[in-house]
Design a protein around this motif. Structure first.
Motif, PDB file in Angstrom:
ATOM      1  N   ASP A   1      35.752  45.790  31.431  1.00  0.00           N
ATOM      2  CA  ASP A   1      36.661  45.977  32.201  1.00  0.00           C
ATOM      3  C   ASP A   1      36.362  47.042  33.225  1.00  0.00           C
ATOM      4  OD1 ASP A   1      40.120  45.815  31.720  1.00  0.00           O
ATOM      5  OD2 ASP A   1      39.487  46.838  33.349  1.00  0.00           O
TER       6      ASP A   1
ATOM      7  N   GLN B   1      38.254  49.492  34.584  1.00  0.00           N
ATOM      8  CA  GLN B   1      39.119  50.505  34.658  1.00  0.00           C
ATOM      9  C   GLN B   1      38.788  51.653  33.222  1.00  0.00           C
ATOM     10  OE1 GLN B   1      43.324  50.238  35.817  1.00  0.00           O
ATOM     11  NE2 GLN B   1      43.117  48.213  35.224  1.00  0.00           N
TER      12      GLN B   1
ATOM     13  N   GLY C   1      31.956  44.831  36.090  1.00  0.00           N
ATOM     14  CA  GLY C   1      32.839  43.687  35.837  1.00  0.00           C
ATOM     15  C   GLY C   1      32.327  42.293  35.180  1.00  0.00           C
ATOM     16  N   HIS C   2      33.085  41.552  34.819  1.00  0.00           N
ATOM     17  CA  HIS C   2      32.710  40.459  33.934  1.00  0.00           C
ATOM     18  C   HIS C   2      31.955  39.545  34.472  1.00  0.00           C
ATOM     19  CE1 HIS C   2      37.050  39.273  35.011  1.00  0.00           C
ATOM     20  NE2 HIS C   2      36.199  38.990  36.033  1.00  0.00           N
ATOM     21  N   GLU C   3      31.589  39.677  35.863  1.00  0.00           N
ATOM     22  CA  GLU C   3      30.804  38.619  36.922  1.00  0.00           C
ATOM     23  C   GLU C   3      29.248  39.213  36.402  1.00  0.00           C
ATOM     24  OE1 GLU C   3      32.965  40.377  37.763  1.00  0.00           O
ATOM     25  OE2 GLU C   3      32.230  42.065  39.437  1.00  0.00           O
TER      26      GLU C   3
ATOM     27  N   ASN D   1      41.887  37.177  30.266  1.00  0.00           N
ATOM     28  CA  ASN D   1      43.484  37.249  30.079  1.00  0.00           C
ATOM     29  C   ASN D   1      43.668  37.987  31.628  1.00  0.00           C
ATOM     30  OD1 ASN D   1      46.144  37.683  29.778  1.00  0.00           O
ATOM     31  ND2 ASN D   1      46.150  39.368  28.415  1.00  0.00           N
ATOM     32  N   LEU D   2      43.704  37.290  32.683  1.00  0.00           N
ATOM     33  CA  LEU D   2      43.516  37.567  34.249  1.00  0.00           C
ATOM     34  C   LEU D   2      44.793  38.338  34.441  1.00  0.00           C
ATOM     35  CD1 LEU D   2      42.463  34.403  35.456  1.00  0.00           C
ATOM     36  CD2 LEU D   2      40.941  35.877  34.564  1.00  0.00           C
TER      37      LEU D   2
ATOM     38  N   TYR E   1      46.534  41.834  36.279  1.00  0.00           N
ATOM     39  CA  TYR E   1      46.523  43.377  36.080  1.00  0.00           C
ATOM     40  C   TYR E   1      46.997  43.778  34.933  1.00  0.00           C
ATOM     41  CZ  TYR E   1      51.462  43.094  37.157  1.00  0.00           C
ATOM     42  OH  TYR E   1      52.770  42.815  37.282  1.00  0.00           O
TER      43      TYR E   1
ATOM     44  N   PHE F   1      43.200  46.635  40.581  1.00  0.00           N
ATOM     45  CA  PHE F   1      42.249  46.233  39.498  1.00  0.00           C
ATOM     46  C   PHE F   1      42.632  44.770  39.132  1.00  0.00           C
ATOM     47  CE2 PHE F   1      41.378  50.966  39.369  1.00  0.00           C
ATOM     48  CZ  PHE F   1      40.086  50.872  39.392  1.00  0.00           C
TER      49      PHE F   1
ATOM     50  N   TYR G   1      48.010  34.139  35.236  1.00  0.00           N
ATOM     51  CA  TYR G   1      49.540  34.636  35.483  1.00  0.00           C
ATOM     52  C   TYR G   1      49.732  34.468  37.193  1.00  0.00           C
ATOM     53  CZ  TYR G   1      48.750  37.353  31.222  1.00  0.00           C
ATOM     54  OH  TYR G   1      48.820  37.501  29.867  1.00  0.00           O
TER      55      TYR G   1
HETATM   56  N1  SAH Z   1      48.172  40.082  32.993  1.00  0.00           N
HETATM   57  C1  SAH Z   1      48.109  40.492  31.582  1.00  0.00           C
HETATM   58  C2  SAH Z   1      46.867  41.623  31.175  1.00  0.00           C
HETATM   59  C3  SAH Z   1      45.752  41.330  32.130  1.00  0.00           C
HETATM   60  S1  SAH Z   1      44.791  42.936  31.862  1.00  0.00           S
HETATM   61  C4  SAH Z   1      49.418  40.800  30.937  1.00  0.00           C
HETATM   62  O1  SAH Z   1      50.290  40.749  31.557  1.00  0.00           O
HETATM   63  O2  SAH Z   1      49.321  40.982  29.773  1.00  0.00           O
HETATM   64  C5  SAH Z   1      43.570  42.245  33.159  1.00  0.00           C
HETATM   65  C6  SAH Z   1      42.289  43.416  32.992  1.00  0.00           C
HETATM   66  O3  SAH Z   1      41.170  42.939  33.662  1.00  0.00           O
HETATM   67  C7  SAH Z   1      42.871  44.662  33.673  1.00  0.00           C
HETATM   68  O4  SAH Z   1      42.543  45.644  32.772  1.00  0.00           O
HETATM   69  C8  SAH Z   1      41.594  45.008  35.055  1.00  0.00           C
HETATM   70  O5  SAH Z   1      41.345  46.128  35.040  1.00  0.00           O
HETATM   71  C9  SAH Z   1      40.576  44.023  34.431  1.00  0.00           C
HETATM   72  N2  SAH Z   1      39.962  43.348  35.398  1.00  0.00           N
HETATM   73  C10 SAH Z   1      39.949  43.196  36.767  1.00  0.00           C
HETATM   74  N3  SAH Z   1      38.864  42.867  37.343  1.00  0.00           N
HETATM   75  C11 SAH Z   1      37.800  42.775  36.494  1.00  0.00           C
HETATM   76  C12 SAH Z   1      36.323  42.335  36.482  1.00  0.00           C
HETATM   77  N4  SAH Z   1      35.697  41.902  37.618  1.00  0.00           N
HETATM   78  N5  SAH Z   1      35.861  42.496  35.245  1.00  0.00           N
HETATM   79  C13 SAH Z   1      36.303  42.730  34.201  1.00  0.00           C
HETATM   80  N6  SAH Z   1      37.527  43.378  34.032  1.00  0.00           N
HETATM   81  C14 SAH Z   1      38.554  43.072  35.279  1.00  0.00           C
END
Ligand code: SAH
Length: 189
Positions: free
Chosen positions: A51, A53, A79-81, A102-103, A105, A113, A142
């Motif tokens: 993540d 954050q 970042g997951h990339e 799980n895309l 925010y 984020f 989403y």
């Molecule tokens: N939409 C879902 C929760 C998704 S949380 C729900 O409603 O339950 C998505 C997480 O992905 C967030 O905490 C965000 O910080 C993280 N995120 C965003 N970009 C990212 C990235 N490039 N790599 C890893 N995590 C990322």
């Protein structure tokens, strides 16, 4: 019969994962997926969670309350990339059998984020390359928030373009629910 989206993702992943496996939570968020993955891979398994954050890393860590699970989870503020490089460093020579996305925010968190199409697609391509035979990628999209529909469209277009001999691609969606999330699953052949 028809599980809610997140439960369906868990059910598919739990069917595929075996004790000792490597699994990836590509978007830790509140850490629910990471906790389930950690239970499933058992004491000899390893979970790597991504993540951007600190808040998400902290809440994921706080969720690992079952005995022993915290010891088998590595949380990275990356970042997951960057998944391929992180896995090469933290789990050399191992391939993940499950990668969960799980895309969107983090609810209650900073929407700046939210996941973004470019990095999401880079991470998905990486996950497909890394996945072990018999493995699974799950992606919950989403469409309801700003940018969410575009991201979902990009993810589904990418998934549709995977050649059939490479992987089975399945979409699970409640069609008559307005702006409901959808679940994509990819299993390499
Ligand atoms: N939409 C879902 C929760 C998704 S949380 C729900 O409603 O339950 C998505 C997480 O992905 C967030 O905490 C965000 O910080 C993280 N995120 C965003 N970009 C990212 C990235 N490039 N790599 C890893 N995590 C990322």
């Amino acid at each position: 019969m028809f599980h809610p989206i997140l439960n369906q993702a868990h059910a598919w992943v739990e069917r595929v994962l075996r004790p000792g496996d490597l699994a990836v939570d590509a978007t830790l968020g509140n850490g629910r997926d990471a906790a389930i993955l950690a239970e499933r891979v058992g004491p000899l398994g390893l979970v790597i969670g991504f993540d951007l954050q600190q808040e998400a890393l902290d809440s994921a860590r706080a969720r690992l309350t079952s005995p022993g699970t915290a010891d088998r989870v590595i949380l990275v503020k990356t970042g997951h990339e960057g998944m391929a490089a992180v896995l090469a460093r933290k789990a050399p020579g191992r391939r993940p059998r499950a990668v969960m996305f799980n895309l969107g925010y983090l609810p209650g968190g900073d929407r700046a984020f939210a996941t973004k199409p470019d990095t999401t697609l880079a991470a998905l391509a990486s996950a497909l390359d890394l996945l072990s035979p018999g493995g699974i990628i799950t992606v919950v999209c989403y469409p309801g928030h700003v940018g969410g529909q575009d991201e979902q469209d990009a993810v589904l277009a990418w998934a549709r373009s995977i050649p059939p001999p490479r992987a089975t691609v399945v979409l699970y969606q409640f069609l008559n629910a307005h702006k409901a999330p959808c679940l994509l699953a990819i299993t390499p052949k």
